[in-house]
Design a protein around this motif. Structure first.
Motif, PDB file in Angstrom:
ATOM      1  N   ILE A 125       1.060  -1.130   0.009  1.00 47.43           N
ATOM      2  CA  ILE A 125       0.121   0.015  -0.112  1.00 47.43           C
ATOM      3  C   ILE A 125       1.001   1.265  -0.110  1.00 47.43           C
ATOM      4  N   ALA A 126       1.722   1.352   0.756  1.00 46.83           N
ATOM      5  CA  ALA A 126       2.735   2.675   1.041  1.00 46.83           C
ATOM      6  C   ALA A 126       3.431   2.571  -0.296  1.00 46.83           C
ATOM      7  N   SER A 127       4.073   1.580  -0.837  1.00 44.57           N
ATOM      8  CA  SER A 127       4.616   1.711  -2.129  1.00 44.57           C
ATOM      9  C   SER A 127       3.769   2.110  -3.288  1.00 44.57           C
ATOM     10  N   GLY A 128       2.572   1.757  -3.334  1.00 48.52           N
ATOM     11  CA  GLY A 128       1.608   2.061  -4.356  1.00 48.52           C
ATOM     12  C   GLY A 128       0.994   3.563  -4.172  1.00 48.52           C
ATOM     13  N   LEU A 129       0.977   3.985  -2.979  1.00 53.41           N
ATOM     14  CA  LEU A 129       0.907   5.608  -2.523  1.00 53.41           C
ATOM     15  C   LEU A 129       1.885   6.396  -2.815  1.00 53.41           C
ATOM     16  N   LYS A 130       3.247   5.696  -2.735  1.00 53.64           N
ATOM     17  CA  LYS A 130       4.482   6.491  -2.917  1.00 53.64           C
ATOM     18  C   LYS A 130       4.498   7.563  -1.587  1.00 53.64           C
ATOM     19  N   ILE A 131       4.469   6.731  -0.551  1.00 63.29           N
ATOM     20  CA  ILE A 131       4.672   7.365   0.698  1.00 63.29           C
ATOM     21  C   ILE A 131       5.398   6.570   1.670  1.00 63.29           C
ATOM     22  N   PRO A 132       6.083   7.091   2.770  1.00 63.89           N
ATOM     23  CA  PRO A 132       6.757   5.982   3.770  1.00 63.89           C
ATOM     24  C   PRO A 132       5.769   4.988   4.489  1.00 63.89           C
ATOM     25  N   TYR A 133       6.645   3.896   4.792  1.00 67.40           N
ATOM     26  CA  TYR A 133       5.825   2.933   5.542  1.00 67.40           C
ATOM     27  C   TYR A 133       5.257   3.505   6.663  1.00 67.40           C
ATOM     28  N   THR A 134       5.836   4.382   7.063  1.00 65.54           N
ATOM     29  CA  THR A 134       5.334   4.951   8.623  1.00 65.54           C
ATOM     30  C   THR A 134       4.070   5.647   8.569  1.00 65.54           C
ATOM     31  N   SER A 135       3.700   6.348   7.264  1.00 60.44           N
ATOM     32  CA  SER A 135       2.942   7.188   7.051  1.00 60.44           C
ATOM     33  C   SER A 135       1.435   6.290   7.362  1.00 60.44           C
ATOM     34  N   LEU A 136       1.485   4.911   7.380  1.00 61.07           N
ATOM     35  CA  LEU A 136       0.289   4.162   7.502  1.00 61.07           C
ATOM     36  C   LEU A 136       0.399   3.779   8.909  1.00 61.07           C
ATOM     37  N   ILE A 137       1.483   3.500   9.560  1.00 59.06           N
ATOM     38  CA  ILE A 137       1.510   3.063  11.028  1.00 59.06           C
ATOM     39  C   ILE A 137       1.551   4.116  12.006  1.00 59.06           C
ATOM     40  N   ASP A 138       1.927   5.525  12.018  1.00 61.97           N
ATOM     41  CA  ASP A 138       1.972   6.371  12.995  1.00 61.97           C
ATOM     42  C   ASP A 138       0.662   7.013  13.314  1.00 61.97           C
ATOM     43  N   GLU A 139       0.824   7.437  14.211  1.00 62.43           N
ATOM     44  CA  GLU A 139      -0.526   8.057  14.788  1.00 62.43           C
ATOM     45  C   GLU A 139      -0.255   9.465  14.077  1.00 62.43           C
ATOM     46  N   PRO A 140      -1.387  10.052  13.482  1.00 60.83           N
ATOM     47  CA  PRO A 140      -1.320  11.440  12.823  1.00 60.83           C
ATOM     48  C   PRO A 140      -1.123  12.369  14.086  1.00 60.83           C
ATOM     49  N   ILE A 141      -0.051  13.267  13.605  1.00 57.41           N
ATOM     50  CA  ILE A 141      -0.073  14.557  14.449  1.00 57.41           C
ATOM     51  C   ILE A 141      -1.348  15.447  14.651  1.00 57.41           C
ATOM     52  N   LYS A 142      -1.672  15.973  15.672  1.00 57.79           N
ATOM     53  CA  LYS A 142      -2.664  16.771  15.606  1.00 57.79           C
ATOM     54  C   LYS A 142      -2.600  17.999  14.805  1.00 57.79           C
ATOM     55  N   THR A 143      -3.473  18.428  14.020  1.00 53.16           N
ATOM     56  CA  THR A 143      -3.141  19.554  13.431  1.00 53.16           C
ATOM     57  C   THR A 143      -3.302  20.727  13.920  1.00 53.16           C
ATOM     58  N   ASP A 144      -4.069  20.969  14.879  1.00 49.03           N
ATOM     59  CA  ASP A 144      -4.529  22.349  15.595  1.00 49.03           C
ATOM     60  C   ASP A 144      -3.652  22.317  16.856  1.00 49.03           C
ATOM     61  N   ILE A 145      -2.594  22.945  17.062  1.00 49.17           N
ATOM     62  CA  ILE A 145      -1.994  22.620  18.340  1.00 49.17           C
ATOM     63  C   ILE A 145      -2.005  24.415  18.852  1.00 49.17           C
ATOM     64  N   LEU A 146      -2.195  24.732  19.944  1.00 53.25           N
ATOM     65  CA  LEU A 146      -2.091  26.111  20.601  1.00 53.25           C
ATOM     66  C   LEU A 146      -0.953  26.069  21.645  1.00 53.25           C
ATOM     67  N   ILE A 147      -0.002  26.974  21.483  1.00 55.45           N
ATOM     68  CA  ILE A 147       0.803  27.147  22.441  1.00 55.45           C
ATOM     69  C   ILE A 147       0.996  28.609  22.847  1.00 55.45           C
ATOM     70  N   LYS A 148       0.801  28.776  24.198  1.00 49.46           N
ATOM     71  CA  LYS A 148       0.548  30.115  24.743  1.00 49.46           C
ATOM     72  C   LYS A 148       2.145  30.368  25.054  1.00 49.46           C
ATOM     73  N   LYS A 149       2.555  31.701  24.920  1.00 46.62           N
ATOM     74  CA  LYS A 149       3.897  32.193  25.308  1.00 46.62           C
ATOM     75  C   LYS A 149       4.284  31.591  26.586  1.00 46.62           C
ATOM     76  N   GLU A 150       3.412  31.633  27.588  1.00 41.71           N
ATOM     77  CA  GLU A 150       4.158  30.984  28.934  1.00 41.71           C
ATOM     78  C   GLU A 150       4.237  29.624  28.828  1.00 41.71           C
ATOM     79  N   ASP A 151       3.677  29.108  27.847  1.00 36.78           N
ATOM     80  CA  ASP A 151       4.004  27.513  27.965  1.00 36.78           C
ATOM     81  C   ASP A 151       5.326  26.982  26.969  1.00 36.78           C
ATOM     82  N   SER A 152       5.608  28.101  26.184  1.00 31.52           N
ATOM     83  CA  SER A 152       6.569  27.896  25.343  1.00 31.52           C
ATOM     84  C   SER A 152       8.118  27.533  26.283  1.00 31.52           C
ATOM     85  N   THR A 153       8.739  26.832  25.557  1.00 33.20           N
ATOM     86  CA  THR A 153       9.943  26.554  26.199  1.00 33.20           C
ATOM     87  C   THR A 153      11.070  27.674  26.359  1.00 33.20           C
TER      88      THR A 153
END
Length: 183
Positions: A54-82
């Motif tokens: 499937i990964a080869s057919g879609l021309k994507i890395p193998y891990t694109s199918l098995i890794d949990e997707p990263i949340k697309t909406d991430i809010l970081i407040k200045k006081e929470d930044s490193t």
């Protein structure tokens, strides 16, 4: 989330993004339409070879199918930044986003107090630094070339070379800084 559900979700998302029917995906990757449907519904435990097809057919890395997707909406407040500071505490860096498998850049907010400077070493081979100046006047030196940035100005440069930031005024400099890692 279990692996079958992760694969199911990723496969459905990737197939939908590419506007592929199950039949068309079957033709592309050599996995039966029935099997693909079962995988998308989380009803099948696909083998490593099936995932590779499937990964080869879609021309994507193998891990694109098995890794949990990263949340697309991430809010970081200045006081929470490193926050990191220079030893004299006149140069402050707030890291908002770090680089990871899906992001080959880092995003920072930087503050440089009036009448102070900071020397930065190389960020490694194949790196670029992007700066957008929001406040103050910044004197940037890269490879013996000096640039003066005013609010609203931006610059990109080869950050594999040592560089320095100087604030020649009494007001604090504030800028956004992106370290981009070329692949």
């Amino acid at each position: 989330m279990n692996l079958n559900n992760i694969i199911a979700s990723n496969l459905k998302r990737l197939r939908t993004e590419r506007q592929l029917s199950l039949g068309k995906l079957s033709e592309i990757c050599g996995v039966s339409k029935v099997m693909l449907g079962q995988i998308e519904r989380g009803e099948s435990n696909p083998t490593i070879n099936t995932i590779w097809k499937i990964a080869s057919g879609l021309k994507i890395p193998y891990t694109s199918l098995i890794d949990e997707p990263i949340k697309t909406d991430i809010l970081i407040k200045k006081e929470d930044s490193t926050k990191q500071e220079s030893p004299d505490k006149k140069y402050r860096v707030y890291c908002h986003f770090t680089s990871n498998v899906n992001r080959n850049f880092e995003l920072f907010t930087v503050e440089l107090d009036g009448n102070s400077s900071y020397e930065s070493n190389s960020h490694g081979e194949k790196t670029q630094e992007y700066i957008i100046l929001y406040r103050g006047q910044l004197s940037l030196t890269v490879d013996n070339t000096n640039y003066i940035l005013n609010p609203g100005d931006s610059i990109v440069f080869d950050s594999s070379k040592p560089h320095s930031y100087s604030n020649l005024s009494d007001d604090m400099v504030q800028m956004a800084l992106i370290n981009y890692y070329l692949v």
